[in-house]
Every structure is written in C-alpha cells, then in structure tokens.
Scaffold this motif. Structure first.
Motif, PDB file in Angstrom:
ATOM      1  N   GLY A 254       0.817  -1.211   0.000  1.00  0.00           N
ATOM      2  CA  GLY A 254       0.000   0.000   0.000  1.00  0.00           C
ATOM      3  C   GLY A 254       0.843   1.249   0.000  1.00  0.00           C
ATOM      4  O   GLY A 254       2.065   1.208  -0.204  1.00  0.00           O
ATOM      5  N   GLY A 255       0.188   2.376   0.233  1.00  0.00           N
ATOM      6  CA  GLY A 255       0.894   3.642   0.203  1.00  0.00           C
ATOM      7  C   GLY A 255       0.223   4.691   1.054  1.00  0.00           C
ATOM      8  O   GLY A 255      -0.912   4.523   1.510  1.00  0.00           O
ATOM      9  N   ALA A 256       0.949   5.787   1.265  1.00  0.00           N
ATOM     10  CA  ALA A 256       0.447   6.882   2.094  1.00  0.00           C
ATOM     11  C   ALA A 256       0.823   8.217   1.474  1.00  0.00           C
ATOM     12  O   ALA A 256       1.868   8.344   0.818  1.00  0.00           O
ATOM     13  N   LEU A 257      -0.036   9.204   1.695  1.00  0.00           N
ATOM     14  CA  LEU A 257       0.195  10.565   1.224  1.00  0.00           C
ATOM     15  C   LEU A 257       0.121  11.504   2.411  1.00  0.00           C
ATOM     16  O   LEU A 257      -0.850  11.467   3.188  1.00  0.00           O
ATOM     17  N   PHE A 258       1.133  12.355   2.554  1.00  0.00           N
ATOM     18  CA  PHE A 258       1.163  13.386   3.588  1.00  0.00           C
ATOM     19  C   PHE A 258       1.322  14.718   2.858  1.00  0.00           C
ATOM     20  O   PHE A 258       2.432  15.110   2.484  1.00  0.00           O
ATOM     21  N   ALA A 259       0.201  15.398   2.623  1.00  0.00           N
ATOM     22  CA  ALA A 259       0.175  16.554   1.736  1.00  0.00           C
ATOM     23  C   ALA A 259       0.093  17.863   2.514  1.00  0.00           C
ATOM     24  O   ALA A 259      -0.718  17.991   3.450  1.00  0.00           O
ATOM     25  N   ASN A 260       0.910  18.823   2.122  1.00  0.00           N
ATOM     26  CA  ASN A 260       0.846  20.185   2.669  1.00  0.00           C
ATOM     27  C   ASN A 260       0.003  21.037   1.722  1.00  0.00           C
ATOM     28  O   ASN A 260       0.473  21.463   0.662  1.00  0.00           O
ATOM     29  N   LEU A 261      -1.257  21.285   2.087  1.00  0.00           N
ATOM     30  CA  LEU A 261      -2.154  22.034   1.217  1.00  0.00           C
ATOM     31  C   LEU A 261      -1.934  23.533   1.325  1.00  0.00           C
ATOM     32  O   LEU A 261      -2.160  24.270   0.371  1.00  0.00           O
ATOM     33  N   SER A 262      -1.508  23.975   2.497  1.00  0.00           N
ATOM     34  CA  SER A 262      -1.190  25.386   2.711  1.00  0.00           C
ATOM     35  C   SER A 262      -0.318  25.469   3.958  1.00  0.00           C
ATOM     36  O   SER A 262       0.054  24.446   4.537  1.00  0.00           O
ATOM     37  N   GLY A 263      -0.018  26.679   4.379  1.00  0.00           N
ATOM     38  CA  GLY A 263       0.843  26.834   5.544  1.00  0.00           C
ATOM     39  C   GLY A 263       0.240  26.294   6.822  1.00  0.00           C
ATOM     40  O   GLY A 263       0.965  25.907   7.744  1.00  0.00           O
ATOM     41  N   ASN A 264      -1.091  26.241   6.910  1.00  0.00           N
ATOM     42  CA  ASN A 264      -1.723  25.770   8.144  1.00  0.00           C
ATOM     43  C   ASN A 264      -2.721  24.635   7.923  1.00  0.00           C
ATOM     44  O   ASN A 264      -3.471  24.284   8.824  1.00  0.00           O
ATOM     45  N   LEU A 265      -2.733  24.040   6.719  1.00  0.00           N
ATOM     46  CA  LEU A 265      -3.655  22.946   6.436  1.00  0.00           C
ATOM     47  C   LEU A 265      -2.909  21.790   5.780  1.00  0.00           C
ATOM     48  O   LEU A 265      -2.177  21.979   4.801  1.00  0.00           O
ATOM     49  N   SER A 266      -3.100  20.584   6.321  1.00  0.00           N
ATOM     50  CA  SER A 266      -2.470  19.388   5.762  1.00  0.00           C
ATOM     51  C   SER A 266      -3.500  18.276   5.653  1.00  0.00           C
ATOM     52  O   SER A 266      -4.511  18.267   6.366  1.00  0.00           O
ATOM     53  N   LEU A 267      -3.232  17.339   4.745  1.00  0.00           N
ATOM     54  CA  LEU A 267      -4.119  16.211   4.515  1.00  0.00           C
ATOM     55  C   LEU A 267      -3.291  14.937   4.450  1.00  0.00           C
ATOM     56  O   LEU A 267      -2.292  14.873   3.730  1.00  0.00           O
ATOM     57  N   ASN A 268      -3.711  13.924   5.205  1.00  0.00           N
ATOM     58  CA  ASN A 268      -3.024  12.632   5.207  1.00  0.00           C
ATOM     59  C   ASN A 268      -4.010  11.549   4.791  1.00  0.00           C
ATOM     60  O   ASN A 268      -5.165  11.550   5.214  1.00  0.00           O
ATOM     61  N   ALA A 269      -3.550  10.614   3.980  1.00  0.00           N
ATOM     62  CA  ALA A 269      -4.393   9.506   3.545  1.00  0.00           C
ATOM     63  C   ALA A 269      -3.520   8.291   3.297  1.00  0.00           C
ATOM     64  O   ALA A 269      -2.349   8.413   2.910  1.00  0.00           O
ATOM     65  N   ALA A 270      -4.067   7.097   3.532  1.00  0.00           N
ATOM     66  CA  ALA A 270      -3.316   5.861   3.312  1.00  0.00           C
ATOM     67  C   ALA A 270      -4.279   4.736   2.984  1.00  0.00           C
ATOM     68  O   ALA A 270      -5.438   4.727   3.419  1.00  0.00           O
ATOM     69  N   ALA A 271      -3.781   3.773   2.214  1.00  0.00           N
ATOM     70  CA  ALA A 271      -4.553   2.574   1.878  1.00  0.00           C
ATOM     71  C   ALA A 271      -3.588   1.402   1.795  1.00  0.00           C
ATOM     72  O   ALA A 271      -2.544   1.499   1.138  1.00  0.00           O
ATOM     73  N   TYR A 272      -3.930   0.302   2.475  1.00  0.00           N
ATOM     74  CA  TYR A 272      -3.083  -0.889   2.486  1.00  0.00           C
ATOM     75  C   TYR A 272      -3.946  -2.132   2.291  1.00  0.00           C
ATOM     76  O   TYR A 272      -5.058  -2.217   2.813  1.00  0.00           O
ATOM     77  N   TYR A 273      -3.380  -3.068   1.551  1.00  0.00           N
ATOM     78  CA  TYR A 273      -4.047  -4.351   1.314  1.00  0.00           C
ATOM     79  C   TYR A 273      -3.186  -5.474   1.876  1.00  0.00           C
ATOM     80  O   TYR A 273      -1.959  -5.456   1.761  1.00  0.00           O
ATOM     81  N   GLN A 274      -3.834  -6.475   2.471  1.00  0.00           N
ATOM     82  CA  GLN A 274      -3.146  -7.621   3.051  1.00  0.00           C
ATOM     83  C   GLN A 274      -3.688  -8.890   2.404  1.00  0.00           C
ATOM     84  O   GLN A 274      -4.909  -9.102   2.389  1.00  0.00           O
ATOM     85  N   GLY A 275      -2.778  -9.723   1.882  1.00  0.00           N
ATOM     86  CA  GLY A 275      -3.226 -10.916   1.194  1.00  0.00           C
ATOM     87  C   GLY A 275      -2.291 -12.092   1.368  1.00  0.00           C
ATOM     88  O   GLY A 275      -1.397 -12.093   2.201  1.00  0.00           O
ATOM     89  N   ASN A 276      -2.522 -13.115   0.582  1.00  0.00           N
ATOM     90  CA  ASN A 276      -1.838 -14.400   0.603  1.00  0.00           C
ATOM     91  C   ASN A 276      -2.367 -15.250   1.751  1.00  0.00           C
ATOM     92  O   ASN A 276      -3.501 -15.701   1.701  1.00  0.00           O
TER      93      ASN A 276
END
Length: 470
Positions: A254-276
């Motif tokens: 999976g992966g993750a995003l740590f985004a700086n949208l502005s000087g005082n606003l940030s957005l974090n998101a992640a998605a992971y899959y588990q298999g086998n």
C-alpha cells in the motif's frame, strides 16, 4: 550475562567522558530515565464487577552510545525495564531484572566514494528500530517501556528527495542443530508467558522482507510499502501445538500521502491491502483505509479523520480471513490510549481474534500549545465494528445492537520543566456499549466504563553536552 552487560555499559560511559575533549565530534553518549505511575481500572479491556483498580510504577533506564566516522556508524542502546518492587528485595534482581540490549547496530556508508554519486547509500545491520511515515505499520512503539526492535539488515538509499530502503530478517532459536529436527524450524511461540508482539499475534515471524520508497517535495511526501512476513507452519492436535517444515507468508502492500495544502492545512491519507495467507495458513483478504486533515490556527490544531480496518463476519465461519493486522506499528498512537484494539490482548467475539469484526474509528484530535513549555491534547474517538456482531453463547444476556462500541476521551498534559526534563500526565476513559463487552476478553460480565490515568517523568541527559539541562 546481565551483570557483564551493565558493567560494559558503565565502563563505556566512563571511557567516553575521558575522551570527551579529544573526540566529542564523533561520539555521542545519551541516556533516559523514564518513570510512569499508572492507575488502571479498565485499561486494555473493560473491568468486571469484581475487578479492583491497580496502581504501579514502571521504569525504563536507557544508555545510548554512538560512534560515527565518514565510513561507518556504530550504535548500542542498553536498557533496564522493571516495575518498582518486582525484585521482591532491595538487594536482589533475580525476580524483576529486565536488562537487555534494545539496539545494537552498525551502518557501513557506501556513498562516501567518488564512484557512488548519491546523497546516501549504506547497509545497516543488527538489532534496530524500524520506523516509517507515521509509524502506522512499522514503528518503534516507544510508549511501551520495552519498545519495539528487530534483528535485521537494511539497505538504505536517498538522493534528491527520494528514499528507497530494503530490509531483511531471518530468525532462529539458536545456532546449533536440534537432534531429529531440521535446524531451520523456528519455535516462534515463547515458552514463557510473554507476548511476542502486539495485535494478539501470538508468535514471532520466522523471516521478513520489505521494500519502502518515498518521494518528498514541496507537496509533502508520498510513500509506498511492500512488506512480507513469514510464519513457521504449525499443527495443533488436542490442544498441543507443534512446528512443521515450511512457512505461511503474509503480504502487505500500500501507500500513504502526507500533503501540505497550505501553511496551516495538511491532509493525510493511506490505503493498504493484506493478502496471501495469515500466520495459521488461512487465505487472507483484508485492507485498511484512513484519512485525516489537520488545521492549525495560532496555538490550536484540530485534526479530524477516520480509520477503517476490515474484519470478519462474526455470524459464520469463513474460509477467508478478512481481519487486517496493522503489523509492527504503534497502536497506542492511533486507536485510543486505553489500548482496546490491536494491542497485545485479543480483540474479537468472546476474545477470539479470528472472529474480529474489524474497526471503524471516527476521531477528532485537538492540540493547544499554550507556550514552549506546555502542551495540552484532547482526543475524542467514536468506535464502531466494521461488520455486524453475532450473539454470544458465553454471554447470552448481552444482545448485539447496531455496530457502535462506544466513545473514548483521552486527555494529556505535557510540561517541559527545563531542557531534557519533562513531566506528562494523562487520563483516558471509555463509555462502552454491550457490543464492546462482546468482543473483549474475558467472556464475563463487564462494566460499562473503563478508565486509566498516569503520571510520567522523563529525564534524557546528553552526557557530553557542555550545557546539558540549561
């Protein structure tokens, strides 16, 4: 063994102090003394009607020694972890002594060469903490006094905002052959009653391999992780578990995003899959989704978000396991300070982790930094099951209603007395529904509310600093 290790650390510290004026640029010698007094009345699981609240103090004492050159780095960290009074004597440590190596690694720097023109390329081998991103899946779990570490080799690369690591581990019980058995069969369930990890895992991995890639820029950071852990195959007959040839392999990607949208606003998101396969060899099909935003205005930060961790249908047994396991991260950081979910104890119908319904966590984290010395945090969690809940044969008087588990409130005050000395106090409580009582062990009548409070003192000296503590 423990006495020799302690003596070596003390002699090393004395030697470092003598060498301070001649080699201080290459040497680092730091420490930590952290005491935490806790009042537990439903921490980890809801209390029963006859449960009595407990009060105790635990202590971590750690010494860290680091030596660095242009070609290599060496680091060793020894620590003693104990509960005050566990020795049952003021002169003997036979009962409660927990002196052991937390970290001991060496790192060979390969980029210090005219033929390798990258910012950093190295091989790091030994006992080490492995941490990435927000420590969701791989972290040092520093809140636990023992903390988390791995015996591994990691190839590390970084260049112009890119990071790429590859890690490997292979565990054995000893370095000799066992008569009548293959020398590669790993007895991965501890003989003593000590949990080998969080998430009710019950056994240590035989081997693991991972790859991590991240790109950092003005937008923030984007990362990808592929992690495979292999568990020795087992067979259980009439309650007796034996180990067999071969492994069951679990793959997480999976992966993750740590985004700086502005000087005082940030957005974090992640998605992971588990298999086998899971550790017992069952087919695995699970996932984790999370998103949160943080807005800072002056001294105040508000951070709303949600977590979704898939789980199993609790009404009928499935051939496929849909329970997502958050690997080797820091559960205490994400799913409430009371540690009801994905910590050492089982989370599932009647305490059975194979019947875990999964978790949905809607949260709002708030921080208020009144000054450079004082920080206040208030976290609110609303917990739900990711799947519907079945009635319990062990607790027939409890009737599942909806999916809501309850509301948790976590409040922490952190005060910096002066440099390298801090005091932290916290209080957490949960208001539970009958649904939560159904998924927490033991299968017994439980109270509607659990609570926990602590007071923690941390002293982290730098023994070579000329103005340490000022």
């Amino acid at each position: 063994m423990k006495k020799r290790l302690l003596r070596a650390l003390l002699l090393s510290g004395a030697g470092i102090l003598l060498l301070q004026h001649t080699a201080s640029a290459q040497l680092s010698f730091t420490g930590q003394l952290r005491t935490r007094t806790e009042l537990r009345d439903g921490q980890g699981t809801l209390p029963t009607s006859d449960t009595k609240a407990s009060v105790f103090t635990s202590q971590r004492t750690r010494l860290n020694l680091s030596y660095s050159t242009d070609r290599y780095r060496f680091f060793i960290s020894g620590q003693d972890v104990r509960v005050w009074g566990a020795d049952q004597s003021t002169i003997s440590n036979l009962e409660g002594g927990k002196l052991f190596l937390h970290q001991a690694w060496g790192e060979v720097i390969l980029s210090d060469s005219s033929s390798i023109k990258v910012d950093h390329l190295s091989i790091k081998a030994g006992r080490q903490e492995i941490m990435y991103d927000d420590s969701r899946l791989l972290g040092n779990l520093d809140w636990l006094q023992q903390a988390r570490r791995h015996d591994a080799v990691v190839l590390k690369f970084s260049h112009k905002g890119w990071v790429a690591d590859a890690g490997f581990a292979f565990n054995q019980n000893h370095g000799k052959d066992t008569p009548g058995k293959s020398g590669n069969i790993y007895q991965s369930i501890p003989a003593v009653p000590v949990a080998p990890g969080t998430n009710g895992i019950g056994m240590q991995y035989k081997s693991m391999q991972y790859g991590y890639v991240a790109r950092t820029g003005s937008f923030g950071k984007l990362s990808m992780l592929v992690f495979k852990d292999d568990f020795q195959k087992t067979e259980t007959v009439e309650g007796t578990t034996t180990f067999k040839e071969g492994v069951n392999s679990r793959v997480t990607i999976g992966g993750a995003l740590f985004a700086n949208l502005s000087g005082n606003l940030s957005l974090n998101a992640a998605a992971y899959y588990q298999g086998n396969n899971d550790r017992l060899g069952h087919s695995l099909d699970a996932y984790n989704l999370t998103m949160d935003a943080a807005y800072t205005s002056g001294k105040f930060t508000i951070n709303p978000g949600f977590d979704f961790l898939s789980g199993n249908n609790t009404s009928k047994q499935s051939k496929v396991n849909h329970r997502f396991d958050p690997l080797y991260g820091t559960p205490h950081k994400f799913w409430g300070f009371l540690d009801y979910f994905y910590v050492a104890d089982a989370f599932g119908m009647e305490g059975n982790p194979t019947r875990s319904p999964g978790l949905v966590d809607y949260f709002i984290r708030n921080k208020y930094k009144t000054s450079d010395k004082l920080l206040l945090t208030l976290d609110l969690h609303e917990f739900y099951a990711a799947n519907s809940l079945a009635p319990s044969e062990a607790l027939p008087h409890l009737k599942p209603s909806g999916r809501r588990f309850g509301t948790e409130i976590d409040f922490v005050v952190n005060y910096s007395i002066f440099k390298n000395v801090s005091l932290e106090a916290g209080y957490a409580t949960i208001f539970a529904t009958d649904n939560l009582k159904l998924v927490k062990a033991p299968a017994a009548a439980k109270e509607d509310r659990g609570q926990w409070a602590y007071l923690m003192l941390s002293i982290t000296p730098d023994f070579l600093a000329k103005n340490d503590g000022k």
